[in-house]
Design a protein around this motif. Structure first.
Motif, PDB file in Angstrom:
ATOM      1  N   UNK A 109       0.833  -1.196   0.000  1.00  0.00           N
ATOM      2  CA  UNK A 109       0.000   0.000   0.000  1.00  0.00           C
ATOM      3  C   UNK A 109       0.872   1.251   0.000  1.00  0.00           C
ATOM      4  N   UNK A 110       0.461   2.316  -0.739  1.00  0.00           N
ATOM      5  CA  UNK A 110       1.264   3.540  -0.791  1.00  0.00           C
ATOM      6  C   UNK A 110       0.980   4.474   0.387  1.00  0.00           C
ATOM      7  N   UNK A 111       2.022   5.124   0.879  1.00  0.00           N
ATOM      8  CA  UNK A 111       1.870   6.163   1.892  1.00  0.00           C
ATOM      9  C   UNK A 111       2.793   7.328   1.536  1.00  0.00           C
ATOM     10  N   UNK A 112       2.579   8.474   2.183  1.00  0.00           N
ATOM     11  CA  UNK A 112       3.435   9.635   1.979  1.00  0.00           C
ATOM     12  C   UNK A 112       4.601   9.606   2.959  1.00  0.00           C
ATOM     13  N   UNK A 113       5.687  10.267   2.573  1.00  0.00           N
ATOM     14  CA  UNK A 113       6.865  10.328   3.443  1.00  0.00           C
ATOM     15  C   UNK A 113       6.535  10.938   4.793  1.00  0.00           C
ATOM     16  N   UNK A 114       5.676  11.973   4.824  1.00  0.00           N
ATOM     17  CA  UNK A 114       5.399  12.651   6.091  1.00  0.00           C
ATOM     18  C   UNK A 114       4.626  11.771   7.065  1.00  0.00           C
ATOM     19  N   UNK A 115       4.071  10.668   6.579  1.00  0.00           N
ATOM     20  CA  UNK A 115       3.399   9.721   7.467  1.00  0.00           C
ATOM     21  C   UNK A 115       4.413   8.771   8.099  1.00  0.00           C
ATOM     22  N   UNK A 116       5.502   8.538   7.369  1.00  0.00           N
ATOM     23  CA  UNK A 116       6.541   7.629   7.850  1.00  0.00           C
ATOM     24  C   UNK A 116       7.705   8.440   8.389  1.00  0.00           C
ATOM     25  N   UNK A 117       7.648   8.771   9.671  1.00  0.00           N
ATOM     26  CA  UNK A 117       8.635   9.693  10.233  1.00  0.00           C
ATOM     27  C   UNK A 117       9.960   8.999  10.500  1.00  0.00           C
ATOM     28  N   UNK A 118      11.048   9.604   9.979  1.00  0.00           N
ATOM     29  CA  UNK A 118      12.403   9.107  10.184  1.00  0.00           C
ATOM     30  C   UNK A 118      13.270  10.279  10.634  1.00  0.00           C
ATOM     31  N   UNK A 119      14.293  10.032  11.459  1.00  0.00           N
ATOM     32  CA  UNK A 119      15.129  11.133  11.954  1.00  0.00           C
ATOM     33  C   UNK A 119      15.821  11.936  10.853  1.00  0.00           C
ATOM     34  N   UNK A 120      16.346  11.250   9.834  1.00  0.00           N
ATOM     35  CA  UNK A 120      17.072  11.945   8.760  1.00  0.00           C
ATOM     36  C   UNK A 120      16.144  12.216   7.587  1.00  0.00           C
ATOM     37  N   UNK A 121      16.217  13.415   6.993  1.00  0.00           N
ATOM     38  CA  UNK A 121      15.407  13.698   5.807  1.00  0.00           C
ATOM     39  C   UNK A 121      15.847  12.837   4.629  1.00  0.00           C
ATOM     40  N   UNK A 122      14.874  12.305   3.894  1.00  0.00           N
ATOM     41  CA  UNK A 122      15.159  11.507   2.702  1.00  0.00           C
ATOM     42  C   UNK A 122      15.007  12.369   1.450  1.00  0.00           C
ATOM     43  N   UNK A 123      15.896  12.220   0.475  1.00  0.00           N
ATOM     44  CA  UNK A 123      15.751  13.004  -0.758  1.00  0.00           C
ATOM     45  C   UNK A 123      14.493  12.573  -1.518  1.00  0.00           C
ATOM     46  N   UNK A 124      13.598  13.512  -1.847  1.00  0.00           N
ATOM     47  CA  UNK A 124      12.435  13.134  -2.645  1.00  0.00           C
ATOM     48  C   UNK A 124      12.815  12.688  -4.055  1.00  0.00           C
ATOM     49  N   UNK A 125      13.974  13.173  -4.542  1.00  0.00           N
ATOM     50  CA  UNK A 125      14.409  12.877  -5.920  1.00  0.00           C
ATOM     51  C   UNK A 125      15.859  12.404  -5.878  1.00  0.00           C
ATOM     52  N   UNK A 126      16.085  11.155  -6.247  1.00  0.00           N
ATOM     53  CA  UNK A 126      17.432  10.570  -6.219  1.00  0.00           C
ATOM     54  C   UNK A 126      17.786   9.975  -7.576  1.00  0.00           C
ATOM     55  N   UNK A 127      17.423  10.668  -8.633  1.00  0.00           N
ATOM     56  CA  UNK A 127      17.701  10.193  -9.993  1.00  0.00           C
ATOM     57  C   UNK A 127      18.980  10.853 -10.485  1.00  0.00           C
TER      58      UNK A 127
END
Length: 292
Positions: free
Chosen positions: A244-262
């Motif tokens: 199932x899809x979720x948004x990053x802001x729902x899955x809280x992690x200490x370090x920010x993840x790059x939205x774009x890693x291409x």
């Protein structure tokens, strides 16, 4: 663990630091198959934060691939000094030892040196702007390598998976046996890259008279973590509707993840080196040939 091996008529002597890690697991046999006599040193064999150890380890080698890294992205947010010691100081120690010994150096870096806000593939000369502690320490390591060892390649990669360590693909397969439904973020875009393919690219880079400098080593195409998870399920004969899809802001992690890693592959294409194949095709090969 130390591994020394010879191959067909020799390309020279190669040292792999971080040989006990996921990428190191595939680098040692890839270099061996290309004719190198390979020494693989894991964390227990070589402390890259110690300059004298680096000098002793590098001595007598023609090529060094520095895959040693502090990769605990979230832990680095509260202990940046520990990450800096390995990713920046350690990289500098290895680079300085290579320059002293006359050895060429491949240093493995990351997409986290960018801010992740782009909408087109990052070129190798795009300004770095890391948003996390991990990214800052890796950017510092890149700078140190380029300053201290002119005969070096920095290879940035992203979204790695492989048989030699814990990774997203193996985690999805494990969770598939533990849960009915799995929620995965669908707003981060990147290029899932098999360590076997990255090891092969590094071998081709060092044997192809490729210009020193920064290059990108990721699979072609792009997807999200959600898309990757569904592909893992499909290729493993599981029901992808369980993901199932979720948004990053729902899955809280200490370090920010790059939205774009291409990452752009233009520099290696201009050098006449074929980029890694399309990510889903390579994942299918992995699923067909590798145990979870």
């Amino acid at each position: 663990m130390t591994a020394t091996a010879g191959g067909p008529e020799g390309a020279g002597r190669a040292l792999v630091t971080g040989a006990g890690g996921m990428l190191g697991h595939d680098l040692v046999p890839a270099l061996r198959a290309a004719g190198w006599v390979v020494t693989g040193l894991g964390r227990g064999d070589l402390d890259v934060t110690e300059p004298a150890q680096c000098v002793a380890a590098v001595d007598g080698h023609d090529l060094v691939v520095n895959a040693a890294a502090y990769t605990a992205v979230d832990a680095a947010e509260t202990d940046e000094a520990a990450a800096f010691a390995v990713n920046a100081v350690g990289a500098a120690n290895v680079a300085r030892a290579c320059s002293r010994a006359g050895a060429r150096l491949v240093h493995v870096s990351t997409d986290y040196v960018f801010d992740g806000t782009a909408t087109e593939p990052y070129a190798v000369d795009h300004p770095v702007a890391p948003r996390s502690a991990y990214g800052r320490t890796k950017a510092a390591g890149e700078w140190a390598v380029r300053a201290l060892c002119p005969e070096s390649w920095v290879v940035r990669t992203a979204w790695l998976y492989g048989a030699g360590g814990p990774n997203f693909v193996s985690t999805m397969l494990r969770l598939a046996g533990e849960r009915d439904r799995i929620s995965v973020v669908d707003d981060q875009v990147g290029q899932p890259t098999w360590t076997v393919d990255l090891a092969d690219l590094i071998v081709r880079l060092v044997t192809g008279d490729t210009a020193y400098g920064i290059h990108h080593g990721t699979a072609s195409g792009r997807t999200t973590w959600f898309g990757l998870a569904r592909a893992v399920f499909e290729l493993s004969g599981l029901d992808p509707e369980r993901v199932l899809p979720i948004r990053t802001d729902v899955s809280s992690r200490p370090a920010p993840r790059p939205p774009w890693s291409v990452l752009s592959h233009l520099s290696i294409e201009q050098a006449g080196i074929a980029p890694i194949g399309e990510w889903r095709h390579q994942l299918a090969i992995r699923c067909a040939t590798s145990a979870p």
